[in-house]
Design a protein around this motif. Structure first.
Motif, PDB file in Angstrom:
ATOM      1  N   PRO A  44       0.406  11.739  17.451  1.00  0.00           N
ATOM      2  CA  PRO A  44       1.248  12.479  18.076  1.00  0.00           C
ATOM      3  C   PRO A  44       2.226  11.585  19.229  1.00  0.00           C
ATOM      4  N   GLY A  45       2.975  12.283  20.017  1.00  0.00           N
ATOM      5  CA  GLY A  45       3.849  11.534  20.859  1.00  0.00           C
ATOM      6  C   GLY A  45       5.407  11.159  20.562  1.00  0.00           C
ATOM      7  N   GLU A  46       5.968  10.329  20.782  1.00  0.00           N
ATOM      8  CA  GLU A  46       7.257   9.984  20.525  1.00  0.00           C
ATOM      9  C   GLU A  46       7.441   8.922  19.301  1.00  0.00           C
ATOM     10  N   VAL A  47       8.122   9.660  18.432  1.00  0.00           N
ATOM     11  CA  VAL A  47       8.354   8.950  17.041  1.00  0.00           C
ATOM     12  C   VAL A  47       9.751   9.167  16.548  1.00  0.00           C
ATOM     13  N   ASN A  48      10.162   8.329  15.584  1.00  0.00           N
ATOM     14  CA  ASN A  48      11.693   8.462  15.102  1.00  0.00           C
ATOM     15  C   ASN A  48      11.445   9.580  14.053  1.00  0.00           C
ATOM     16  N   ALA A  49      11.844  10.957  14.591  1.00  0.00           N
ATOM     17  CA  ALA A  49      11.905  12.144  13.783  1.00  0.00           C
ATOM     18  C   ALA A  49      12.655  12.027  12.638  1.00  0.00           C
ATOM     19  N   GLY A  50      14.207  11.263  12.898  1.00  0.00           N
ATOM     20  CA  GLY A  50      15.032  11.185  11.772  1.00  0.00           C
ATOM     21  C   GLY A  50      14.491  10.642  10.739  1.00  0.00           C
ATOM     22  N   ARG A  51      13.755   9.141  10.805  1.00  0.00           N
ATOM     23  CA  ARG A  51      13.212   8.693   9.720  1.00  0.00           C
ATOM     24  C   ARG A  51      12.150   9.329   9.131  1.00  0.00           C
ATOM     25  N   LEU A  52      11.319  10.171   9.621  1.00  0.00           N
ATOM     26  CA  LEU A  52      10.269  11.006   8.918  1.00  0.00           C
ATOM     27  C   LEU A  52      10.998  12.133   8.268  1.00  0.00           C
ATOM     28  N   ALA A  53      12.167  12.776   8.709  1.00  0.00           N
ATOM     29  CA  ALA A  53      12.789  13.679   7.971  1.00  0.00           C
ATOM     30  C   ALA A  53      13.340  13.002   6.637  1.00  0.00           C
ATOM     31  N   ASP A  54      14.012  11.973   6.781  1.00  0.00           N
ATOM     32  CA  ASP A  54      14.535  11.296   5.650  1.00  0.00           C
ATOM     33  C   ASP A  54      13.560  10.997   4.639  1.00  0.00           C
ATOM     34  N   PHE A  55      12.364  10.482   5.356  1.00  0.00           N
ATOM     35  CA  PHE A  55      11.072  10.066   4.100  1.00  0.00           C
ATOM     36  C   PHE A  55      10.758  11.494   3.875  1.00  0.00           C
ATOM     37  N   ALA A  56      10.590  12.558   4.323  1.00  0.00           N
ATOM     38  CA  ALA A  56      10.107  13.773   3.781  1.00  0.00           C
ATOM     39  C   ALA A  56      11.091  14.275   2.445  1.00  0.00           C
ATOM     40  N   SER A 111       0.895  -1.109   0.068  1.00  0.00           N
ATOM     41  CA  SER A 111      -0.158  -0.077   0.207  1.00  0.00           C
ATOM     42  C   SER A 111       0.866   1.277  -0.308  1.00  0.00           C
ATOM     43  N   PRO A 112       0.513   2.306  -0.618  1.00  0.00           N
ATOM     44  CA  PRO A 112       1.205   3.511  -0.815  1.00  0.00           C
ATOM     45  C   PRO A 112       0.971   4.562   0.310  1.00  0.00           C
ATOM     46  N   LEU A 113      -0.153   4.040   1.202  1.00  0.00           N
ATOM     47  CA  LEU A 113      -0.555   4.911   2.320  1.00  0.00           C
ATOM     48  C   LEU A 113      -0.361   4.070   3.387  1.00  0.00           C
ATOM     49  N   ALA A 114      -0.056   4.551   4.614  1.00  0.00           N
ATOM     50  CA  ALA A 114       0.348   3.768   5.871  1.00  0.00           C
ATOM     51  C   ALA A 114       0.044   4.831   6.909  1.00  0.00           C
ATOM     52  N   VAL A 115      -0.152   4.111   8.109  1.00  0.00           N
ATOM     53  CA  VAL A 115      -0.278   4.848   9.528  1.00  0.00           C
ATOM     54  C   VAL A 115       1.021   4.328  10.281  1.00  0.00           C
ATOM     55  N   LEU A 162      -5.629   0.126   4.140  1.00  0.00           N
ATOM     56  CA  LEU A 162      -5.232   0.047   5.467  1.00  0.00           C
ATOM     57  C   LEU A 162      -3.818  -0.541   5.361  1.00  0.00           C
ATOM     58  N   ARG A 163      -2.966  -0.081   5.928  1.00  0.00           N
ATOM     59  CA  ARG A 163      -1.402  -0.595   6.446  1.00  0.00           C
ATOM     60  C   ARG A 163      -0.786   0.199   7.583  1.00  0.00           C
ATOM     61  N   ILE A 164      -0.494  -0.457   8.528  1.00  0.00           N
ATOM     62  CA  ILE A 164       0.106   0.020   9.557  1.00  0.00           C
ATOM     63  C   ILE A 164       1.807  -0.280   9.399  1.00  0.00           C
ATOM     64  N   VAL A 165       2.525   0.836   9.825  1.00  0.00           N
ATOM     65  CA  VAL A 165       3.905   0.344   9.784  1.00  0.00           C
ATOM     66  C   VAL A 165       4.440   0.972  11.226  1.00  0.00           C
ATOM     67  N   ASP A 166       5.721   0.480  11.555  1.00  0.00           N
ATOM     68  CA  ASP A 166       6.565   0.981  12.588  1.00  0.00           C
ATOM     69  C   ASP A 166       7.889   1.580  12.120  1.00  0.00           C
ATOM     70  N   ASP A 167       8.964   1.207  12.631  1.00  0.00           N
ATOM     71  CA  ASP A 167      10.123   1.749  12.179  1.00  0.00           C
ATOM     72  C   ASP A 167      10.863   0.844  11.320  1.00  0.00           C
ATOM     73  N   GLY A 168      10.282  -0.134  11.033  1.00  0.00           N
ATOM     74  CA  GLY A 168      10.755  -1.077   9.865  1.00  0.00           C
ATOM     75  C   GLY A 168      10.566  -0.972   8.421  1.00  0.00           C
ATOM     76  N   ASP A 169       9.923  -1.801   7.719  1.00  0.00           N
ATOM     77  CA  ASP A 169       9.779  -1.738   6.229  1.00  0.00           C
ATOM     78  C   ASP A 169       8.727  -0.625   5.979  1.00  0.00           C
ATOM     79  N   TRP A 170       9.265   0.202   5.268  1.00  0.00           N
ATOM     80  CA  TRP A 170       8.140   1.404   4.511  1.00  0.00           C
ATOM     81  C   TRP A 170       8.253   1.219   3.085  1.00  0.00           C
ATOM     82  N   ASP A 171       8.533  -0.117   2.599  1.00  0.00           N
ATOM     83  CA  ASP A 171       8.720  -0.167   1.073  1.00  0.00           C
ATOM     84  C   ASP A 171       7.401   0.251   0.253  1.00  0.00           C
ATOM     85  N   GLY A 172       7.325   1.107  -0.499  1.00  0.00           N
ATOM     86  CA  GLY A 172       6.143   1.370  -1.351  1.00  0.00           C
ATOM     87  C   GLY A 172       5.430   2.322  -0.795  1.00  0.00           C
TER      88      GLY A 172
END
Length: 636
Positions: free
Chosen positions: A444-456, A392-396, A426-436
């Protein structure tokens, strides 16, 4: 862990639980003394007639309870019936997994004077259910007693051993807390915890924000996993190829064990398969009820362990006849398959003619036939159903520590519910595979900000909810107040102890026969956490509008629809559609480009060829499209 022969796969593993015969009748009379029992059908589970009805449903595994925790003198006759039933099922080509109660025992007969009970902070035994006491897993005599029962199961010829309800807390009921209380405060447990944690005491009130409490939760989970491993090793010593199964539960903001590993991960260690208790999906005046979010989260957290959605009927009234249409059974099995989870059926929690009974009852003949057709369909198409990865190209985004942040967990549930209500994948991801993944929704709350910055930075789109994130400085849902339970200041030691004492007293009275028992059980129900969060329509539209129409493929239907997208090794895709309505709905699939392929469904005799940029199908309960996107055709 590896599964020899790859038998624990969708279509290859088709399991049914049937709690029947004399032992089940005894435990039901003990727990629900005023409930009528359908003795004829409960006993049928252990007869040739019962085996024949299981065969019609297409199951190749049946779970039978070997021991409910009664003393040996009471269970002797039950073991004779159990061994005969094992032989009947095996002669019919159905493998048997024998269940053993590892959590509790019935303190009567030779068990009456046993000192196995787990104790609360005030020194009182903790009830598991009416007539049942929780057992302390630090007690070596109790460990040996469970081991004895496992030996009896294997001597009875079973191919699997099932650990029933290995709950890792004290009582599954909270009152103004995030987690239930500690499991046991007896001298054995206190000494064991002190030896492992610099002489600290087991906390009486569990506030997961406290470091000592978190140390205790970590220790408790480790102890439970270690003991389950010891029992599993004993079974494998007697029968090396034995299948080990256990009943688990997955939570989102509640009953957390540790910050970095979910209770399900720890519980599943050393097992071949974990059964997740779930209930039939259905529309409801208070909001759509389903298992999709929990199954998706469980699959994410335990990607290497086979999981089964152990689905049974909803029982809002213990005396009301089961009214689950054959459509809902197919929908529930399709829901599991759509999330790459093994479908399994709980055939035990049924009511007919106001009597507790089994799925084998005459009243459920049409449901059994529908289950049989679905199991046959799953077996037929197993080769490609088991070869797929999420596409899925969309994930939570649900970080692994989200169970420790109730607000963030509620936002995740609300976001997922919005996607289902609007036909978005519907697709749920954590800090693992975000392929596609092209668009990620972040709570909200504690997340991997570095992962989000690289993704953006890699042209990924971030949709932040209630809190600004890298790639999204204007979050959505900032005015949306989610419905949280009212909390008392349990961080205050005096208030925390008072709340825990009230909770323990309510639980004890609710499982003690008397005038207050029905009232206390209703009061407990009022504190239950709603399993689905449905945001107001305006809040839903805000998120759907932000996602936009560019997400393709996208399903446009007439109501609630679970839509999942998977990729096969050859590049073709599988689009799974699960209809949560009680009537068929027309669905238009908007594709990213020209697509062609085939539609498969357990309710259709043949596959149907489809093609186009907008593919229209009618979904009654569950359909799968195998398509080639941008190519000439997908194989049928």
């Amino acid at each position: 862990m590896s599964n020899e022969g790859n038998t624990l796969l969708i279509g290859h593993y088709r399991a049914l639980t049937l709690w029947g015969q004399r032992g089940t009748r005894q435990i039901l009379k003990l727990r629900y003394p005023k409930t009528l029992l359908d003795n004829r059908t409960l006993d049928m589970a252990y007869t040739r007639a019962g085996v024949a009805r299981v065969q019609v449903m297409g199951f190749n595994w049946v779970f039978l309870m070997g021991s409910w925790g009664f003393p040996p003198e009471d269970e002797a006759v039950d073991w004779v019936a159990f061994r005969k039933a094992v032989s009947l099922y095996q002669n019919a080509g159905i493998q048997v997994c024998g269940g053993v109660q590892v959590l509790a025992y019935v303190p009567q007969g030779s068990y009456a004077e046993k000192e196995w009970a787990a104790h609360d902070p005030w020194g009182k035994p903790i009830p598991y259910a009416t007539g049942h006491l929780l057992a302390c897993w630090q007690d070596s005599a109790w460990q040996a007693e469970v081991q004895r029962r496992i030996t009896l199961l294997i001597e009875g010829g079973v191919q699997g051993v099932f650990f029933a309800a290995p709950w890792l807390g004290d009582i599954p009921f909270t009152l103004a807390q995030d987690v239930p209380g500690a499991y046991c405060h007896c001298e054995r447990c206190q000494a064991a915890f002190a030896a492992a944690n610099a002489r600290k005491h087991i906390p009486s009130t569990l506030n997961p924000r406290n470091s000592q409490v978190r140390a205790y939760l970590q220790w408790r989970a480790e102890q439970a996993v270690e003991q389950l491993g010891i029992w599993a090793d004993h079974a494998r010593t007697l029968k090396p190829d034995i299948m080990i199964a256990a009943e688990g539960n997955v939570t989102l903001a509640g009953h957390s064990m540790t910050g970095n590993e979910s209770p399900l991960q720890r519980l599943s260690a050393g097992q071949n398969v974990t059964l997740l208790r779930s209930e039939m999906p259905q529309p409801h005046p208070e909001g759509l009820r389903h298992n999709a979010v929990y199954l998706a989260l469980a699959r994410l957290r335990t990607s290497e362990i086979p999981l089964a959605s152990h689905v049974g009927p909803r029982r809002e009234n213990a005396h009301q006849d089961t009214d689950e249409s054959l459509h809902r059974f197919v929908t529930a099995m399709g829901e599991a398959c759509a999330l790459n989870v093994l479908p399994a059926i709980n055939g035990s929690d049924f009511v007919a003619n106001q009597s507790r009974t089994l799925l084998l009852h005459d009243a459920f003949e049409k449901q059994r036939a529908a289950i049989g057709r679905t199991n046959a369909w799953l077996e037929q198409h197993a080769p490609w159903l088991n070869l797929r990865t999420n596409a899925s190209p969309l994930a939570v985004y649900a970080p692994r520590n989200i169970d420790d942040d109730p607000l963030a967990a509620l936002v995740v549930r609300a976001a997922c519910q919005t996607l289902i209500l609007h036909g978005l994948p519907l697709r749920i991801v954590d800090d693992g595979d975000w392929d596609g993944v092209q668009t990620v929704i972040v709570p909200p709350g504690e997340v991997n900000a570095g992962r989000l910055a690289d993704f953006a930075a890699s042209d990924g789109r971030v949709i932040a909810l209630q809190q600004a994130r890298p790639g999204c400085v204007s979050p959505l849902w900032t005015r949306y107040k989610l419905p949280q339970r009212r909390r008392l200041p349990v961080d205050w030691p005096l208030v925390g102890r008072l709340v825990d004492r009230m909770r323990a007293a309510m639980w004890r009275l609710a499982h003690t026969p008397g005038l207050l028992q029905p009232l206390l059980r209703r009061v407990q129900g009022r504190f239950a956490v709603q399993s689905e969060i449905t945001p107001p329509v305006a809040v839903q539209r805000e998120l759907v509008s932000a996602i936009g129409l560019d997400i393709r493929p996208r399903a446009e239907g007439e109501g609630a629809l679970l839509f999942t997208i998977w990729r096969e090794p050859g590049g073709n895709q599988q689009w799974h559609l699960v209809n949560y309505l009680d009537e068929p709905q027309r669905v238009t699939l908007h594709t990213p480009s020209f697509a062609s392929g085939w539609v498969f469904s357990p309710t259709d005799n043949e596959s149907v060829k489809v093609f186009g940029n907008a593919i229209m199908v009618t979904v009654w309960n569950y359909k799968v499209l195998r398509v080639g996107v941008g190519g000439p055709e997908a194989p049928g």
